[in-house]
Design a protein around this motif. Structure first.
Motif, PDB file in Angstrom:
ATOM      1  N   GLN A 187       0.837  -1.191   0.000  1.00 10.98           N
ATOM      2  CA  GLN A 187       0.000   0.000   0.000  1.00 10.98           C
ATOM      3  C   GLN A 187       0.872   1.241   0.000  1.00 10.98           C
ATOM      4  OE1 GLN A 187      -2.611  -0.478   3.411  1.00 10.98           O
ATOM      5  NE2 GLN A 187      -4.224  -1.265   2.081  1.00 10.98           N
ATOM      6  N   THR A 188       0.434   2.248  -0.720  1.00  7.92           N
ATOM      7  CA  THR A 188       1.124   3.532  -0.681  1.00  7.92           C
ATOM      8  C   THR A 188       0.590   4.327   0.511  1.00  7.92           C
ATOM      9  OG1 THR A 188      -0.520   4.524  -2.143  1.00  7.92           O
ATOM     10  CG2 THR A 188       1.456   3.606  -3.175  1.00  7.92           C
TER      11      THR A 188
ATOM     12  N   VAL B 166      -1.062   7.365   2.646  1.00  9.48           N
ATOM     13  CA  VAL B 166      -2.237   8.181   2.336  1.00  9.48           C
ATOM     14  C   VAL B 166      -1.809   9.455   1.627  1.00  9.48           C
ATOM     15  CG1 VAL B 166      -4.167   9.453   3.326  1.00  9.48           C
ATOM     16  CG2 VAL B 166      -3.487   7.262   4.308  1.00  9.48           C
TER      17      VAL B 166
ATOM     18  N   SER C  73      -1.900   7.535  -9.140  1.00  9.15           N
ATOM     19  CA  SER C  73      -2.965   6.942  -8.333  1.00  9.15           C
ATOM     20  C   SER C  73      -4.297   6.867  -9.071  1.00  9.15           C
ATOM     21  CB  SER C  73      -3.129   7.727  -7.031  1.00  9.15           C
ATOM     22  OG  SER C  73      -3.371   9.094  -7.302  1.00  9.15           O
TER      23      SER C  73
ATOM     24  N   HIS D 223      -5.953  -1.017  -8.352  1.00  8.44           N
ATOM     25  CA  HIS D 223      -5.799  -1.391  -6.949  1.00  8.44           C
ATOM     26  C   HIS D 223      -6.670  -2.597  -6.646  1.00  8.44           C
ATOM     27  CE1 HIS D 223      -4.593   2.843  -6.952  1.00  8.44           C
ATOM     28  NE2 HIS D 223      -3.958   2.611  -5.809  1.00  8.44           N
ATOM     29  N   GLU D 224      -6.257  -3.379  -5.656  1.00 11.40           N
ATOM     30  CA  GLU D 224      -7.107  -4.455  -5.167  1.00 11.40           C
ATOM     31  C   GLU D 224      -8.132  -3.866  -4.197  1.00 11.40           C
ATOM     32  OE1 GLU D 224      -4.813  -7.653  -3.601  1.00 11.40           O
ATOM     33  OE2 GLU D 224      -3.726  -7.968  -5.478  1.00 11.40           O
TER      34      GLU D 224
ATOM     35  N   ASP E 157      -8.557  -4.131  -1.046  1.00  7.95           N
ATOM     36  CA  ASP E 157      -8.032  -3.636   0.230  1.00  7.95           C
ATOM     37  C   ASP E 157      -7.016  -2.514   0.051  1.00  7.95           C
ATOM     38  OD1 ASP E 157      -6.061  -5.141  -0.910  1.00  7.95           O
ATOM     39  OD2 ASP E 157      -5.722  -6.452   0.825  1.00  7.95           O
ATOM     40  N   GLY E 158      -6.874  -1.986  -1.170  1.00  5.79           N
ATOM     41  CA  GLY E 158      -5.966  -0.875  -1.427  1.00  5.79           C
ATOM     42  C   GLY E 158      -4.553  -1.287  -1.798  1.00  5.79           C
ATOM     43  N   VAL E 159      -4.265  -2.590  -1.790  1.00 12.22           N
ATOM     44  CA  VAL E 159      -2.932  -3.066  -2.156  1.00 12.22           C
ATOM     45  C   VAL E 159      -2.737  -2.887  -3.658  1.00 12.22           C
ATOM     46  CG1 VAL E 159      -1.454  -5.122  -2.317  1.00 12.22           C
ATOM     47  CG2 VAL E 159      -2.780  -4.684  -0.250  1.00 12.22           C
ATOM     48  N   ILE E 160      -1.532  -2.521  -4.030  1.00 13.44           N
ATOM     49  CA  ILE E 160      -1.210  -2.316  -5.434  1.00 13.44           C
ATOM     50  C   ILE E 160      -0.063  -3.243  -5.823  1.00 13.44           C
ATOM     51  CG2 ILE E 160       0.422  -0.438  -4.980  1.00 13.44           C
ATOM     52  CD1 ILE E 160      -0.727   0.907  -7.506  1.00 13.44           C
TER      53      ILE E 160
ATOM     54  N   THR F 228      -0.392  15.231   1.064  1.00  7.82           N
ATOM     55  CA  THR F 228      -0.405  14.114   2.001  1.00  7.82           C
ATOM     56  C   THR F 228      -0.157  14.605   3.421  1.00  7.82           C
ATOM     57  OG1 THR F 228       0.748  12.073   2.606  1.00  7.82           O
ATOM     58  CG2 THR F 228       2.040  13.703   1.442  1.00  7.82           C
TER      59      THR F 228
END
Length: 196
Positions: free
Chosen positions: A98-99, A101, A129, A134-135, A137-140, A171
């Motif tokens: 995950q990147t 926020v 972005s 992305h998946e 759950d936010g995983v890339i 950010t």
């Protein structure tokens, strides 16, 4: 009669030459002090602020780059994979995780002189972005290789070592002191040459 002035002039030339050469090398080697390393990724959170050290100020003046404000953005650079091996264009890699926020982030590749790597117009050499898959759950997952890959893929067309530059824009990370607690994506080597 001219021996003493000649030796003085020679000593001054050597002193000035070595001083200038060492200053230029210092500017090429580092962005400044206060580096934060998170796995293979490094960042200089104070390099773009008013409290930047003299090396950071000289480095950004020499580069002539647009500066982000304290809470506007933060740039992470990786020149090694998660195992500590230098990134090589002859190999294939996967960036997974995950990147941090951010309202917007970009990822691109440069050579060791900070020149952006380019390829044919139809080949992707950068992601952001908005365009990355992305998946749930936010995983890339991003593949870097010379051969086309399904999903997120960046084309490695140049030879030799390269760097990855991940820029986080707007950010909360940039303005906080909680950088050590950040989770950054891992960079895993998949293979080299015919095994890539």
């Amino acid at each position: 009669m001219f021996r003493v002035p000649f030796l003085v002039a020679l000593a001054l030339c050597v002193a000035f030459g070595l001083g200038i050469a060492s200053a230029v090398q210092a500017l090429k080697t580092t962005v400044g002090f206060g580096v934060i390393a998170l796995g293979p990724w490094t960042a200089f959170p104070n390099a773009q602020t008013a409290s930047a050290d003299p090396y950071a100020r000289a480095h950004r003046a020499r580069q002539g780059r647009l500066l982000y404000g304290g809470a506007e953005g933060l740039q992470f650079i990786a020149s090694v994979d998660s195992a500590g091996a230098p990134l090589e264009a002859a190999c294939a890699y996967e960036i997974a995780g995950q990147t941090p926020v951010a309202r917007f982030w970009t990822l691109y590749m440069t050579d060791l002189q900070d020149r952006t790597l380019t390829a044919a117009p139809e080949l992707p050499t950068a992601l952001n972005s908005w365009t990355a898959l992305h998946e749930g759950d936010g995983v890339i997952h991003i593949r870097l290789s010379a051969a086309a890959q399904p999903g997120n893929w960046l084309a490695l067309t140049a030879a030799g070592p390269f760097r990855l530059v991940l820029t986080l824009l707007d950010t909360p990370t940039a303005g906080s002191s909680g950088l050590i607690d950040l989770g950054m994506p891992a960079i895993r080597k998949l293979g080299c040459g015919s095994h890539a």
